[in-house]
Design a protein around this motif. Structure first.
Motif, PDB file in Angstrom:
ATOM      1  N   GLN A  15      -8.307  86.657  15.212  1.00 55.65           N
ATOM      2  CA  GLN A  15      -9.516  87.130  14.544  1.00 55.65           C
ATOM      3  C   GLN A  15     -10.619  86.082  14.611  1.00 55.65           C
ATOM      4  OE1 GLN A  15     -10.475  89.870  13.181  1.00 55.65           O
ATOM      5  NE2 GLN A  15      -8.602  91.050  13.353  1.00 55.65           N
ATOM      6  N   GLU A  16     -10.185  84.838  14.359  1.00 55.81           N
ATOM      7  CA  GLU A  16     -11.177  83.768  14.395  1.00 55.81           C
ATOM      8  C   GLU A  16     -11.813  83.654  15.755  1.00 55.81           C
ATOM      9  OE1 GLU A  16      -9.517  80.390  11.445  1.00 55.81           O
ATOM     10  OE2 GLU A  16     -10.671  79.725  13.175  1.00 55.81           O
ATOM     11  N   THR A  17     -10.926  83.673  16.770  1.00 54.86           N
ATOM     12  CA  THR A  17     -11.472  83.535  18.116  1.00 54.86           C
ATOM     13  C   THR A  17     -12.413  84.685  18.429  1.00 54.86           C
ATOM     14  OG1 THR A  17      -9.458  84.577  18.921  1.00 54.86           O
ATOM     15  CG2 THR A  17      -9.590  82.184  19.138  1.00 54.86           C
ATOM     16  N   ARG A  18     -12.004  85.859  17.982  1.00 54.27           N
ATOM     17  CA  ARG A  18     -12.886  87.001  18.256  1.00 54.27           C
ATOM     18  C   ARG A  18     -14.212  86.854  17.566  1.00 54.27           C
ATOM     19  NH1 ARG A  18     -10.140  92.324  17.021  1.00 54.27           N
ATOM     20  NH2 ARG A  18     -12.239  92.891  16.391  1.00 54.27           N
ATOM     21  N   TYR A  19     -14.178  86.372  16.290  1.00 57.57           N
ATOM     22  CA  TYR A  19     -15.408  86.161  15.537  1.00 57.57           C
ATOM     23  C   TYR A  19     -16.286  85.146  16.250  1.00 57.57           C
ATOM     24  CZ  TYR A  19     -18.390  84.566  11.742  1.00 57.57           C
ATOM     25  OH  TYR A  19     -19.471  84.205  10.985  1.00 57.57           O
ATOM     26  N   ARG A  20     -15.595  84.079  16.674  1.00 52.00           N
ATOM     27  CA  ARG A  20     -16.366  83.036  17.363  1.00 52.00           C
ATOM     28  C   ARG A  20     -16.958  83.560  18.649  1.00 52.00           C
ATOM     29  NH1 ARG A  20     -12.366  78.842  17.192  1.00 52.00           N
ATOM     30  NH2 ARG A  20     -12.381  78.167  15.041  1.00 52.00           N
ATOM     31  N   GLN A  21     -16.119  84.331  19.334  1.00 53.93           N
ATOM     32  CA  GLN A  21     -16.588  84.904  20.582  1.00 53.93           C
ATOM     33  C   GLN A  21     -17.825  85.758  20.368  1.00 53.93           C
ATOM     34  OE1 GLN A  21     -13.579  87.269  22.437  1.00 53.93           O
ATOM     35  NE2 GLN A  21     -13.611  86.080  24.303  1.00 53.93           N
ATOM     36  N   LEU A  22     -17.746  86.578  19.321  1.00 56.11           N
ATOM     37  CA  LEU A  22     -18.882  87.452  19.031  1.00 56.11           C
ATOM     38  C   LEU A  22     -20.124  86.629  18.719  1.00 56.11           C
ATOM     39  CD1 LEU A  22     -17.157  90.209  16.916  1.00 56.11           C
ATOM     40  CD2 LEU A  22     -18.416  90.577  19.010  1.00 56.11           C
ATOM     41  N   ASN A  23     -19.886  85.594  17.899  1.00 48.83           N
ATOM     42  CA  ASN A  23     -20.999  84.716  17.570  1.00 48.83           C
ATOM     43  C   ASN A  23     -21.634  84.147  18.823  1.00 48.83           C
ATOM     44  OD1 ASN A  23     -21.310  84.831  14.878  1.00 48.83           O
ATOM     45  ND2 ASN A  23     -20.305  82.897  14.406  1.00 48.83           N
ATOM     46  N   GLN A  24     -20.695  83.639  19.644  1.00 51.17           N
ATOM     47  CA  GLN A  24     -21.146  83.003  20.866  1.00 51.17           C
ATOM     48  C   GLN A  24     -21.907  84.006  21.722  1.00 51.17           C
ATOM     49  OE1 GLN A  24     -20.425  79.749  20.995  1.00 51.17           O
ATOM     50  NE2 GLN A  24     -21.747  79.596  22.763  1.00 51.17           N
ATOM     51  N   GLU A  25     -21.386  85.201  21.774  1.00 47.70           N
ATOM     52  CA  GLU A  25     -22.055  86.238  22.568  1.00 47.70           C
ATOM     53  C   GLU A  25     -23.459  86.473  22.067  1.00 47.70           C
ATOM     54  OE1 GLU A  25     -18.380  89.068  23.770  1.00 47.70           O
ATOM     55  OE2 GLU A  25     -20.240  90.093  23.228  1.00 47.70           O
ATOM     56  N   GLN A  26     -23.522  86.581  20.729  1.00 48.72           N
ATOM     57  CA  GLN A  26     -24.841  86.806  20.160  1.00 48.72           C
ATOM     58  C   GLN A  26     -25.802  85.701  20.546  1.00 48.72           C
ATOM     59  OE1 GLN A  26     -24.869  87.159  15.938  1.00 48.72           O
ATOM     60  NE2 GLN A  26     -25.139  89.373  16.001  1.00 48.72           N
ATOM     61  N   LEU A  27     -25.291  84.474  20.332  1.00 43.99           N
ATOM     62  CA  LEU A  27     -26.112  83.312  20.662  1.00 43.99           C
ATOM     63  C   LEU A  27     -26.533  83.362  22.117  1.00 43.99           C
ATOM     64  CD1 LEU A  27     -24.535  80.280  18.821  1.00 43.99           C
ATOM     65  CD2 LEU A  27     -26.950  80.804  18.981  1.00 43.99           C
ATOM     66  N   ASP A  28     -25.546  83.658  22.948  1.00 46.13           N
ATOM     67  CA  ASP A  28     -25.820  83.690  24.382  1.00 46.13           C
ATOM     68  C   ASP A  28     -26.877  84.731  24.705  1.00 46.13           C
ATOM     69  OD1 ASP A  28     -22.398  83.006  25.460  1.00 46.13           O
ATOM     70  OD2 ASP A  28     -24.066  81.705  24.859  1.00 46.13           O
ATOM     71  N   ASN A  29     -26.711  85.876  24.088  1.00 49.23           N
ATOM     72  CA  ASN A  29     -27.694  86.936  24.345  1.00 49.23           C
ATOM     73  C   ASN A  29     -29.089  86.493  23.940  1.00 49.23           C
ATOM     74  OD1 ASN A  29     -25.919  88.695  25.419  1.00 49.23           O
ATOM     75  ND2 ASN A  29     -25.536  89.819  23.524  1.00 49.23           N
ATOM     76  N   PHE A  30     -29.129  85.897  22.710  1.00 50.31           N
ATOM     77  CA  PHE A  30     -30.431  85.431  22.224  1.00 50.31           C
ATOM     78  C   PHE A  30     -31.014  84.404  23.178  1.00 50.31           C
ATOM     79  CE2 PHE A  30     -33.729  84.797  19.399  1.00 50.31           C
ATOM     80  CZ  PHE A  30     -33.922  83.447  19.143  1.00 50.31           C
ATOM     81  N   THR A  31     -30.122  83.458  23.568  1.00 49.39           N
ATOM     82  CA  THR A  31     -30.589  82.416  24.476  1.00 49.39           C
ATOM     83  C   THR A  31     -31.078  83.045  25.779  1.00 49.39           C
ATOM     84  OG1 THR A  31     -28.723  81.187  23.580  1.00 49.39           O
ATOM     85  CG2 THR A  31     -29.977  80.112  25.292  1.00 49.39           C
ATOM     86  N   LEU A  32     -30.286  84.012  26.222  1.00 47.96           N
ATOM     87  CA  LEU A  32     -30.644  84.682  27.467  1.00 47.96           C
ATOM     88  C   LEU A  32     -32.021  85.319  27.358  1.00 47.96           C
ATOM     89  CD1 LEU A  32     -28.685  84.804  29.895  1.00 47.96           C
ATOM     90  CD2 LEU A  32     -28.443  87.226  29.417  1.00 47.96           C
ATOM     91  N   ASP A  33     -32.216  86.014  26.259  1.00 46.87           N
ATOM     92  CA  ASP A  33     -33.519  86.665  26.077  1.00 46.87           C
ATOM     93  C   ASP A  33     -34.639  85.648  26.056  1.00 46.87           C
ATOM     94  OD1 ASP A  33     -32.176  89.150  23.794  1.00 46.87           O
ATOM     95  OD2 ASP A  33     -32.341  89.083  25.999  1.00 46.87           O
ATOM     96  N   MET A  34     -34.361  84.582  25.275  1.00 44.28           N
ATOM     97  CA  MET A  34     -35.365  83.525  25.205  1.00 44.28           C
ATOM     98  C   MET A  34     -35.657  82.965  26.579  1.00 44.28           C
ATOM     99  SD  MET A  34     -36.578  82.950  22.264  1.00 44.28           S
ATOM    100  CE  MET A  34     -37.218  81.310  22.424  1.00 44.28           C
ATOM    101  N   ASN A  35     -34.546  82.741  27.278  1.00 47.08           N
ATOM    102  CA  ASN A  35     -34.703  82.173  28.620  1.00 47.08           C
ATOM    103  C   ASN A  35     -35.495  83.098  29.531  1.00 47.08           C
ATOM    104  OD1 ASN A  35     -33.444  79.794  28.077  1.00 47.08           O
ATOM    105  ND2 ASN A  35     -31.447  80.422  28.876  1.00 47.08           N
ATOM    106  N   THR A  36     -35.150  84.364  29.425  1.00 45.07           N
ATOM    107  CA  THR A  36     -35.876  85.307  30.291  1.00 45.07           C
ATOM    108  C   THR A  36     -37.348  85.324  29.925  1.00 45.07           C
ATOM    109  OG1 THR A  36     -35.109  87.036  28.791  1.00 45.07           O
ATOM    110  CG2 THR A  36     -34.006  86.882  30.920  1.00 45.07           C
ATOM    111  N   ALA A  37     -37.605  85.314  28.610  1.00 44.13           N
ATOM    112  CA  ALA A  37     -39.010  85.325  28.202  1.00 44.13           C
ATOM    113  C   ALA A  37     -39.729  84.087  28.703  1.00 44.13           C
ATOM    114  CB  ALA A  37     -39.088  85.404  26.684  1.00 44.13           C
ATOM    115  N   TYR A  38     -39.028  82.970  28.488  1.00 45.39           N
ATOM    116  CA  TYR A  38     -39.620  81.706  28.937  1.00 45.39           C
ATOM    117  C   TYR A  38     -39.828  81.715  30.432  1.00 45.39           C
ATOM    118  CZ  TYR A  38     -40.234  76.691  29.324  1.00 45.39           C
ATOM    119  OH  TYR A  38     -40.752  75.459  29.591  1.00 45.39           O
ATOM    120  N   ALA A  39     -38.796  82.230  31.111  1.00 43.83           N
ATOM    121  CA  ALA A  39     -38.895  82.273  32.565  1.00 43.83           C
ATOM    122  C   ALA A  39     -40.064  83.143  32.994  1.00 43.83           C
ATOM    123  CB  ALA A  39     -37.587  82.798  33.152  1.00 43.83           C
TER     124      ALA A  39
END
Lengths: 716, 75
Positions: free
Chosen positions: A480-504
């Motif tokens: 469960q923890e790993t899944r939670y972390r994974q989800l968190n990480q995914e969210q972060l990654d998505n956000f970062t990705l969006d930011m990156n795309t915007a910045y790009a």
């Protein structure tokens, strides 16, 4: 020692034999017989030994199965021989002593045979074997009473195949136990009921029988008593009593016998019931059965006692009755005698004292005297024969006593046996109870141990299960923890990705703008370059005939200036030959004219090269040029062959090319000239090269400028 | 201009020939007059020598490109 003696005997015999061969032929008969035919003797001896060995082995194997098995194991194909001779090996085991004894017997037989053989044939080997066998026999005799215990009865020790026991479930066990108990109870109840019933009936009948027997006894005694009295007293009333007593006795006897029969019947039924209940084989029934048996036994004993009493009374009564019969017979005889003597007198002679006449009385007295004499004689005879009679009577009595004794002994023996058996049964019952109690305690102990063990096992299992459960829990938590972390990480990654795309994208836009600026700059530069290149191109065209162009230096400078950040253009600009920069280049037309002028010269020195360069050659070359006529212009083939390398042809090809504006090809063709011709046109070739180079560079630059210009122009 | 070299050489040859011929002739005449009692052979000899020398010189000049000189050989 025996061996030594025998050896000595043999040696002396041999010596004797040798010393006097003629005289002791008889003694040496055996030995000489052995000496003369040595080979056959050896062969015969060998054969005999082998056959005797095999026979002995077979015989011994027949007795000793272990030996047979050992031989079969060690010697191949011996089992075939044995099966042929003895039949298949059976696993019956003779008693060990018998086996050993028989083995000893066989061995001794073999030993004696060997001895005889050895003695007959003077064979020391046989002697050795004999000695060895003797020693063995001694051993066997010593150990006869302590048999080897390794006799195996293989068949008897085959492991009993136990069926795998399954544990039945508790409820089933309890149900079965309950059912069993219930059944037992039922059976017990039924058995006890039946036993009681039969006991009661048999007791009743036995009592009845006993009573009847006692009554019979009483009757018998009474009867005998009465009979005795009647015998003594001789009263008529007593006879009636006697008859009544007899009738009573017979009645009582009949009753007694019937009662006895009935009692026996009931006792028999009771016995059968007891046997049946014994056959049920339930523990709780035993005491009842035991008690019933005891009762039965007691009843039988009582009945037997009473029966014996009755029988003794009967025998007494028989004696008395015999006596009475004798007396009656005597009386009757006397009566008959009297009646024969005095027929008129009536039976009851005792009451006739007054009625008798003197004759009758005399006759009677004579008869009485005669009778007395006779009786005296008989008495005397009896006295004489007393002993014999007594002996006979004693014998008879002995026989009867013996019979009675036997019967009594038998009955008492039976009773005793029965009592012993009952005692045994009782003891057995007690023992069984004791065992039962002990078993109960053991079972209780086992149950306690089992519960302890079960408790321990449960504890262990609990531990294990707990550990397992905890492990599962922890793994699930981890998941469960790993899944939670994974989800968190995914969210972060998505956000970062969006930011990156915007910045790009922002960056891209900026870059686009910059690149636009840059592109415009580039376009301006390209334009400039193009202009300069065009200027350069134009300078190439500013030429008069026979005069080179103006030096291209300035134009090249201009070009270099306009492309100082462009390596390609710089390289190209610097690739312009120096001559062109400083002196300028000749135009194509001037070159053409020049060529036309030096063509004739080239023709004139066509034959001159390294080897042919004397004046005479020069003269010849001039002559050739004067006399040879070729085409002014000839189209050059696509591929030059050996004939085409002739200078005249080459010059005509080059003229053609020049006329058609292909300076390059003309230069190439001219390049193929050799010798003096080549020296003559060298300068022209250099100039042509220069021109070509400059033109190439300029055309490249212009193409490049065009390309750059085209590249930088924005499409609308 | 390489094409003009030959012409120059030929000019030189001719000039040299003329000179040598003339000089030979002159010397021949001189020698004929002076030493050889006006025979013609010194004249022809002189002119021939002169011509020959001129021929050789011309040939040598024309050949000079194809010959390896000592200095080049040493190099």
């Amino acid at each position: 020692m025996l061996r030594a003696c025998l050896r000595g005997a043999n040696a002396t015999a041999r010596n004797n034999c040798r010393r006097n061969p003629l005289t002791s032929v008889q003694h040496c008969r055996h030995y000489t017989a052995g000496e003369t035919s040595g080979a056959t003797k050896v062969v015969a001896a060998g054969l005999l030994t082998v056959s005797s060995g095999i026979g002995g082995t077979i015989l011994y194997a027949k007795w000793d199965h272990k030996f047979r098995a050992a031989v079969e194991k060690n010697v191949p194909y011996s089992d075939l021989l044995f099966s042929l001779a003895l039949g298949p090996s059976s696993q019956e085991g003779l008693p060990i002593k018998k086996q050993v004894k028989l083995a000893i017997v066989v061995r001794c037989v073999f030993v004696t045979f060997l001895y005889c053989y050895g003695v007959c044939f003077e064979n020391e080997v046989a002697f050795c074997v004999y000695m060895f066998a003797l020693e063995e026999c001694k051993e066997c005799h010593d150990h006869k009473d302590t048999p080897v215990t390794a006799v195996v009865h293989p068949n008897t020790e085959s492991p009993v195949a136990m069926e795998p026991l399954k544990e039945r479930p508790v409820e089933e066990v309890a149900a079965r136990l309950a059912q069993q108990d219930q059944e037992e109870q039922d059976i017990l109840a039924s058995v006890s009921a039946s036993l009681e019933e039969s006991l009661a009936s048999s007791a009743k009948t036995t009592l009845q029988a006993i009573g009847a027997q006692e009554a019979a006894l009483q009757a018998i005694t009474q009867h005998t008593h009465k009979l005795k009295e009647a015998m003594e007293a001789e009263k008529s009333a007593q006879w009636k009593d006697l008859e009544a007593a007899l009738a009573n006795r017979t009645c009582a006897m009949n009753d007694a016998s019937t009662a006895l029969l009935k009692a026996n019947e009931t006792l028999g039924s009771l016995k059968s019931v007891i046997d049946k209940s014994k056959g049920l084989n339930i523990a709780a029934v035993h005491p009842l059965v035991l008690a019933a048996e005891e009762n039965l036994h007691n009843m039988i004993v009582d009945l037997d006692k009473v029966v014996t009493k009755v029988q003794s009374a009967e025998s007494e009564a028989k004696i008395v009755s015999q006596y009475s019969e004798l007396v009656n017979e005597a009386k009757q005889q006397f009566q008959r005698e009297v009646s024969s003597l005095t027929p008129e007198i009536q039976a009851n002679w005792k009451g006739l004292t007054g009625k008798l006449s003197a004759d009758d009385l005399n006759a009677l007295i004579a008869h009485a005297h005669r009778r007395i004499d006779q009786l005296n004689r008989e008495l005397a005879e009896q006295r004489v024969r007393e002993q014999i009679h007594i002996d006979a009577a004693l014998e008879q009595q002995k026989l009867e006593d013996q019979k009675a004794l036997e019967k009594a002994v038998n009955t008492t023996l039976q009773h005793v046996k029965e009592e012993a058996r009952l005692e045994q049964e009782r003891k057995l019952g007690e023992l069984r109870e004791v065992m039962e109690a002990e078993m109960r305690t053991q079972l209780r102990r086992q149950a306690a141990a089992h519960t302890d063990h079960v408790q321990d096992v449960l504890k262990v299992q609990e531990h294990e299960l707990r550990a397992e459960a905890e492990q599962v829990l922890s793994s699930k938590m981890l998941e469960q923890e790993t899944r939670y972390r994974q989800l968190n990480q995914e969210q972060l990654d998505n956000f970062t990705l969006d930011m990156n795309t915007a910045y790009a994208r922002l960056k891209g836009m900026e870059e686009a703008i910059d690149s636009h600026v840059v592109a415009e700059e580039e376009a301006r530069k390209a334009h400039q370059l193009w202009l300069s290149v065009e200027a350069l191109n134009y300078t190439l065209k500013t030429t008069d005939s026979d005069l080179p162009t103006i030096p291209l230096k300035s134009a090249a400078e201009a070009v270099r200036d306009s492309c100082h950040d462009n390596d390609f253009a710089l390289a190209l600009a610097s690739a312009l030959p120096e001559e062109s920069l400083h002196r300028g280049v000749y135009s194509e037309a001037s070159l053409r004219a020049r060529f036309n002028s030096l063509r004739s010269l080239a023709r004139r020195v066509a034959l001159i090269d390294e080897s042919h360069n004397s004046l005479y050659q020069y003269f010849l070359s001039y002559l050739q040029a004067a006399l040879l006529f070729e085409d002014e212009q000839k189209a050059p083939p696509t591929q030059l062959s050996r004939e085409d390398l002739d200078p005249f042809k080459l010059l005509s090809y080059a003229s053609y090319c020049l006329e058609h504006g292909d300076l390059e090809l003309a230069a190439k063709l001219v390049n193929q000239l050799r010798g003096e011709t080549r020296r003559v046109v060298e300068d022209w070739l250099t100039e042509a090269r220069l021109t070509l180079e400059t033109r190439q560079v300029v055309s490249l630059l212009s193409a490049y400028a065009n390309a750059v210009g085209l590249g930088t122009t924005q499409a609308p | 201009m390489s094409e003009k070299q030959l012409g120059k050489k030929v000019d030189r040859c001719l000039a040299d020939g003329a000179i040598k011929l003339g000089t030979g002739l002159g010397l021949g005449i001189v020698f004929s007059v002076l030493f050889f009692k006006r025979h013609t052979w010194p004249i022809s000899f002189g002119s021939g020598a002169g011509l020959g020398m001129a021929y050789a010189n011309c040939q040598n000049d024309l050949r000079s490109h194809y010959l390896l000189h000592k200095s080049e050989k040493e190099q």
